[in-house]
Enzyme design. Structure first.
Site, PDB file in Angstrom:
ATOM      1  N   GLU A 123       0.611  -1.183   0.202  1.00  0.00           N
ATOM      2  CA  GLU A 123      -0.010   0.139  -0.199  1.00  0.00           C
ATOM      3  C   GLU A 123       0.704   1.256   0.118  1.00  0.00           C
ATOM      4  OE1 GLU A 123      -4.023  -1.399   2.116  1.00  0.00           O
ATOM      5  OE2 GLU A 123      -2.484  -0.818   3.857  1.00  0.00           O
TER       6      GLU A 123
ATOM      7  N   CYS B  45      -1.754   6.592   9.711  1.00  0.00           N
ATOM      8  CA  CYS B  45      -0.477   5.429  10.364  1.00  0.00           C
ATOM      9  C   CYS B  45      -0.271   4.228  11.434  1.00  0.00           C
ATOM     10  CB  CYS B  45       0.407   7.272  11.266  1.00  0.00           C
ATOM     11  SG  CYS B  45       2.364   6.277  11.898  1.00  0.00           S
TER      12      CYS B  45
END
EC number: 2.1.1.192
Length: 406
Positions: free
Chosen positions: A119, A375
């Site tokens: 990703e 994150c």
């Protein structure tokens, strides 16, 4: 470091550097080469002048052209020879998602078998656009609060697969280097530990910063590491990008629980390597220390005071106020995790203690969490070689079983 092979070309490696076997003779993927490597390829293989390599490099990284026939200022004879022995093979987009806040995530298939995928995330903000790039398929470090760690590990990404993420994003965004910049920063903070894939990452970062590549300044390319001390030292001699360190705890006892690598490279050794990095790279005046805040784990006031002391010691060692910068990251939950995000009140109280100690501390705004692009949430699609996926699933099942029994 800039070597190439035309037939066969096997650049995919395990963490030990062993090639993954392939019976398929491949053309040279030009995304695999930085400027020096491309110049050598044109001189040694094609018998062409260096400026021809520069022409092709700009077509690839400025105009996002992967078909040699579309490179109109390259002679027909050269285009024909390039078709015979070279290619521009970019990652295949499996899907892309848009967040309500403008964040964009791509799932990119890696390798010829397409079984693995990583990703890549683009985060727009006022006056800047940051691309979060992956360096490995999965991760071998097993940090307990990271979604990628639950996926296990498959292999390192090649240089082409790393810079290919930038190519895909820049092409999608309509980025024009030196003119219409949509992509202003790159952070090596995606899936994997960049310093465990050192050569490929450094070569890719060279293309990011090359005027014939994406033209980013050194300070706008950031490498984030969990703390491989010997490789931080090596990085200081081979690159001068911005350095970020995934700290997440102010003492060894707690950090060993969160970041198992700390057992091998404790905080005192890690901080010393950061000091050496700045001493060698005089153009860099600070290191960013990343600290993910988890409720009841590392967000207490005593942790903040301990962290402030550690950061002040770093400033004193460098004789520069602000040499240590702290990036506070609210924990981003993922399925199966046992951690929770700290409350907003505790996050601000933690930050205030650091600011009162005159430590520059920023709270990272959570972006893209509605598409699992924040994150710590990246996980991709990993054919695990470590059995960690199965272990994580068993842990979740055991936890659910205990909850049901209760």
């Amino acid at each position: 470091m800039n070597g190439f092979a035309v037939i066969p070309s096997v650049t995919t490696t395990t963490t030990s550097g062993e090639p993954i076997a392939s019976d398929v003779a491949r053309k040279q993927n030009l995304l695999e080469l930085d400027r020096e490597g491309l110049e050598r390829f044109f001189e040694d293989v094609l018998g062409e002048k260096r400026y021809r390599a520069h022409q092709v490099m700009k077509w690839i990284h400025h105009r996002y052209v992967a078909d040699f026939e579309q490179m109109t200022d390259v002679g027909k004879a050269l285009r024909t020879r390039l078709q015979a022995c070279a290619e521009v093979r970019v990652p295949r987009v499996v899907f892309d998602k848009h967040s309500a806040d403008g964040t964009h995530k791509w799932l990119l298939a890696m390798g010829t078998d397409r079984k693995n995928a990583i990703e890549t995330v683009y985060i727009p903000d006022k006056g800047r656009g940051t691309l979060c790039v992956s360096s490995q398929i999965g991760c071998g470090l097993n940090c307990t609060f990271c979604s990628t760690a639950t996926q296990g590990f498959n292999r390192n990404l090649t240089t082409a697969e790393i810079i290919g993420q930038v190519w895909v994003a820049a092409r999608h965004l309509g980025n024009v280097p030196h003119q219409q910049r949509r992509l202003t920063n790159v952070v090596m903070m995606g899936m994997g530990e960049p310093l465990m894939n050192f050569d490929n990452v450094v070569r890719a970062m060279s293309v990011m910063r090359d005027d014939l590549g994406y033209g980013l300044s050194n300070k706008r390319v950031t490498l984030s590491t969990s703390g491989l001390v010997p490789m931080i030292d090596r990085l200081s001699t081979e690159s001068d990008v911005s350095l970020a360190v995934s700290l997440h705890a102010p003492n060894d006892k707690l950090r060993e629980q969160l970041v198992p690598l700390n057992k091998k490279y404790p905080i005192v050794e890690l901080m010393a390597s950061c000091e050496r990095y700045l001493s060698v790279n005089r153009k860099r005046d600070s290191v960013t220390f990343e600290y993910t805040l988890m409720k009841g784990v590392n967000d207490k006031q005593e942790h903040a005071h301990e962290l402030a002391k550690l950061m002040r010691q770093f400033d004193c060692a460098m004789q520069v106020k602000g040499a240590a910068k702290v990036n506070l990251i609210p924990f981003n939950p993922f399925p199966g995790t046992c951690y929770e995000r700290s409350t907003e009140v505790d996050i601000r109280a933690f930050q205030k203690i650091l600011l009162d100690a005159q430590i520059l501390a920023m709270v990272r705004r959570t972006r893209g969490d509605d598409i699992d692009a924040a994150c710590g949430q990246l996980k991709g699609q990993v054919v695990d070689r470590t059995r960690r996926q199965a272990e994580f699933r068993r842990t979740i099942e055991d936890r659910v079983g205990r909850d049901v029994a209760a």
